[in-house]
Scaffold this active site. Structure first.
Site, PDB file in Angstrom:
ATOM      1  CD  GLU A 111      -3.196  -6.490  10.603  1.00  0.00           C
ATOM      2  OE1 GLU A 111      -2.058  -6.992  10.732  1.00  0.00           O
ATOM      3  OE2 GLU A 111      -3.646  -6.073   9.519  1.00  0.00           O
TER       4      GLU A 111
ATOM      5  CD  GLU B 177       8.006  -6.975   7.276  1.00  0.00           C
ATOM      6  OE1 GLU B 177       7.680  -7.280   8.433  1.00  0.00           O
ATOM      7  OE2 GLU B 177       7.703  -5.870   6.740  1.00  0.00           O
TER       8      GLU B 177
ATOM      9  CG  HIS C 149      -7.073 -38.791  12.072  1.00  0.00           C
ATOM     10  ND1 HIS C 149      -7.175 -40.108  12.453  1.00  0.00           N
ATOM     11  CD2 HIS C 149      -8.042 -38.598  11.143  1.00  0.00           C
ATOM     12  CE1 HIS C 149      -8.140 -40.690  11.769  1.00  0.00           C
ATOM     13  NE2 HIS C 149      -8.684 -39.794  10.964  1.00  0.00           N
TER      14      HIS C 149
ATOM     15  N   GLY D 284      -5.439  -2.977   4.350  1.00  0.00           N
ATOM     16  CA  GLY D 284      -4.630  -4.054   3.785  1.00  0.00           C
ATOM     17  C   GLY D 284      -5.309  -5.401   3.820  1.00  0.00           C
ATOM     18  NE  ARG D 285      -7.762  -5.677   9.756  1.00  0.00           N
ATOM     19  CZ  ARG D 285      -7.144  -4.553  10.071  1.00  0.00           C
ATOM     20  NH1 ARG D 285      -5.951  -4.302   9.548  1.00  0.00           N
ATOM     21  NH2 ARG D 285      -7.682  -3.685  10.902  1.00  0.00           N
TER      22      ARG D 285
ATOM     23  CE  LYS E 272      -3.945   2.035   2.434  1.00  0.00           C
ATOM     24  NZ  LYS E 272      -4.919   1.844   3.523  1.00  0.00           N
TER      25      LYS E 272
ATOM     26  CE  LYS F  65       4.747  -3.161   9.496  1.00  0.00           C
ATOM     27  NZ  LYS F  65       3.841  -2.462   8.553  1.00  0.00           N
TER      28      LYS F  65
END
Length: 551
Positions: A356, A214, A387, A270-271, A208, A518
């Site tokens: 978030e 990263e 399982h 963003g999400r 964005k 960050k």
């Protein structure tokens, strides 16, 4: 939005009293008392998604009090405020309008007197045109080879959404191969680059701000790798590098030409961005027509959320029931179990969307909350989970509300695989709700011989097999996993989370906690680059850094 302490409301107090009355009632007793329970506690979305919430520890009074709570918070008005573009993301002074991205047939959507639908449609047309050129092999790399691979470089919402959707819709996928680079660990970049031929690969850099450490570190590594190829010039980047961002200036500075810039906007979280140009990889994978069906499914769920009365509103009811467990039964987690291998990343996607959004501890009145906010979301595809951790659900000490999701029609008809999968799905939700008592075991084995080497009687043995049940579940039966139904399902959960945020009195659309790590990481990086020992932090952090520096 209404700013209230939810625990001080009349509805919350009624819910507290109501909880004390029904907290020990078993789900099987609720079904025995009401033969119409399924009919009362299930909803159908366009005959494509059936939602059964009857296997919950709720009564009609529970729903009544929860709906009253929603009304005390003026939920219907809050929903309208989001769709109208009001600045409900107060701490960042932004509207929240990802819903506008999938309303591309609407002629006019205004924000600050600007018709944003114009720019939305322009980007959609650009996505349509470019994805068509790549899929049809009209778009070529710098050596003239047609494109075979697409690498999406992003993190968080710029990665989780597109990756989940592309994998979930594998049956609709074309010939292109897709790869995702998200982790700052250089291993992630290297392993992806090993799999692709640079001459026939395009790179989508999704950020964005175009400053995310990263993403930009990974993007720069890929860019340098590309420029080191034989006979490559800087201008050849125009055939291979594309940006999905709101920061055009930073995109140009990176070396990506304006024509390869696919914008999205500050009012897209963003999400919630897979519906925007961040979804370019989705359009490349399944074609623009299917991408538009994904948007259409979400848009129709938007209309359901916006226009349906609260007592029939699927996201609202599921959101309220979630609050019922987290704040009255004091559950801390929610399971999401999808019985479809293609959707194996759906729970991971919801982790970010929920945790978030609603992982907050300060309310809209700037007060530290005394109630539970966001739940921990986790899950694994069925039947794998059966399982491993289902044992804890059946016989453990934790109360874990769970969502079970399955398509009724499979994309892969192999023998009777899907029929068996469905049998497990129905069996698990029934077993979790109703369990099996000691009396049931004793009755079933009353005429059978019994070994007595370690146990004196049957009761001593069968006590270990008892499953108490009373574990709540919601069942989602989808006709089939298609772009449309997946879009509707994602939007359903988005709106469930919004509902909870409104009533929890928190801001769901910021993520300041993410920013702290960050900012400290930037500071630590400068220390790691220096030769001096670290004395700036606490003894643990200093010692860890200095141990690394000596090493």
């Amino acid at each position: 939005m209404k700013n209230l302490n939810p625990t001080s409301t009349l509805s919350w107090k009624k819910l507290n009293k109501h909880f004390l009355k029904i907290r020990n009632i078993h789900i099987k007793d609720l079904f025995q008392k009401d033969i119409n329970r399924f009919k009362k506690f299930s909803l159908n979305f366009k005959n494509l998604i059936l939602i059964d919430y009857s296997k919950n520890r709720i009564t009609e009074k529970t729903i009544k009090y929860l709906l009253n709570l929603a009304q005390e918070f003026h939920l219907e008005q809050a929903i309208k405020s989001m769709f109208n573009g009001d600045y409900i993301n107060v701490t960042e002074n932004k509207p929240v309008l990802h819903t506008a991205l999938r309303d591309f047939k609407k002629k006019k959507i205004f924000l600050n007197n600007v018709n944003i639908s114009i720019s939305i449609n322009e980007v959609l047309e650009k996505i349509k045109d470019f994805s068509s050129k790549v899929i049809s092999q009209e778009w070529r790399g710098y050596t003239g080879k047609y494109i075979t691979d697409v690498v999406n470089i992003g993190i968080g919402g710029s990665n989780l959404g597109p990756e989940m959707v592309i994998e979930s819709l594998t049956p609709y996928k074309n010939h292109l191969n897709f790869h995702f680079i998200s982790n700052l660990d250089g291993t992630h970049v290297i392993e992806v680059l090993k799999k692709v031929n640079i001459e026939s690969t395009i790179f989508l850099i999704s950020s964005k701000t175009f400053t995310t450490q990263e993403t930009m570190t990974n993007a720069l590594t890929v860019k340098n790798f590309f420029l080191k190829q034989p006979k490559v010039s800087l201008s050849d980047m125009s055939k291979h590098f594309f940006a999905l961002s709101m920061n055009e200036k930073a995109v140009i500075k990176f070396g990506i030409i304006k024509e390869n810039f696919f914008p999205f906007w500050d009012w897209v979280g963003g999400r919630y961005s897979l519906w925007s140009s961040v979804g370019l990889s989705i359009a490349l994978s399944i074609g623009y027509k299917n991408f538009s069906l994904l948007l259409k499914g979400a848009h129709d769920m938007d209309n359901h959320f916006l226009h349906t009365p609260l007592n029939k509103n699927i996201p609202v009811l599921l959101g309220l029931i979630g609050l019922w467990y987290s704040n009255f039964f004091h559950t801390e987690t929610e399971g999401v179990f999808v019985y479809d291998q293609y959707m194996n990343k759906f729970a991971k996607f919801l982790q970010q969307t929920c945790m978030e959004s609603n992982g907050k501890r300060v309310d809209r009145n700037r007060k530290i909350v005394s109630w539970q906010t966001g739940s921990i979301i986790w899950g694994e595809p069925g039947t794998n989970g059966q399982h491993s951790f289902y044992q804890l659900l059946h016989q453990g000490t934790k109360l874990i509300p769970s969502d079970f999701i399955i398509p009724m029609k499979t994309h892969n008809k192999i023998n009777n695989h899907h029929l068996k999968l469905l049998s497990h799905f129905f069996a698990q939700t029934r077993s979790l709700a109703f369990g099996k008592s000691l009396q049931d075991f004793l009755h079933e084995n009353k005429n059978k011989s019994f070994f007595k080497k370690r146990f004196k009687n049957k009761k001593d043995f069968f006590i270990y097999q008892v499953c108490p049940g009373n574990q709540p579940t919601n069942s989602f039966l989808l006709r089939k996993i298609t772009p449309y139904t997946l879009g509707a399902l994602i939007a359903l959960f988005e709106h469930k989370i919004f509902t909870q945020g409104v009533i929890l009195n928190i801001y769901s659309f910021d993520q300041w906690g993410v920013e702290l790590g960050k900012s400290i990481a930037k500071d630590v990086l400068s220390i790691l680059k220096s030769k001096d020992l670290c004395t700036k932090y606490d003894s643990s952090t200093n010692s860890l850094i200095n141990f690394y520096k000596k090493f």
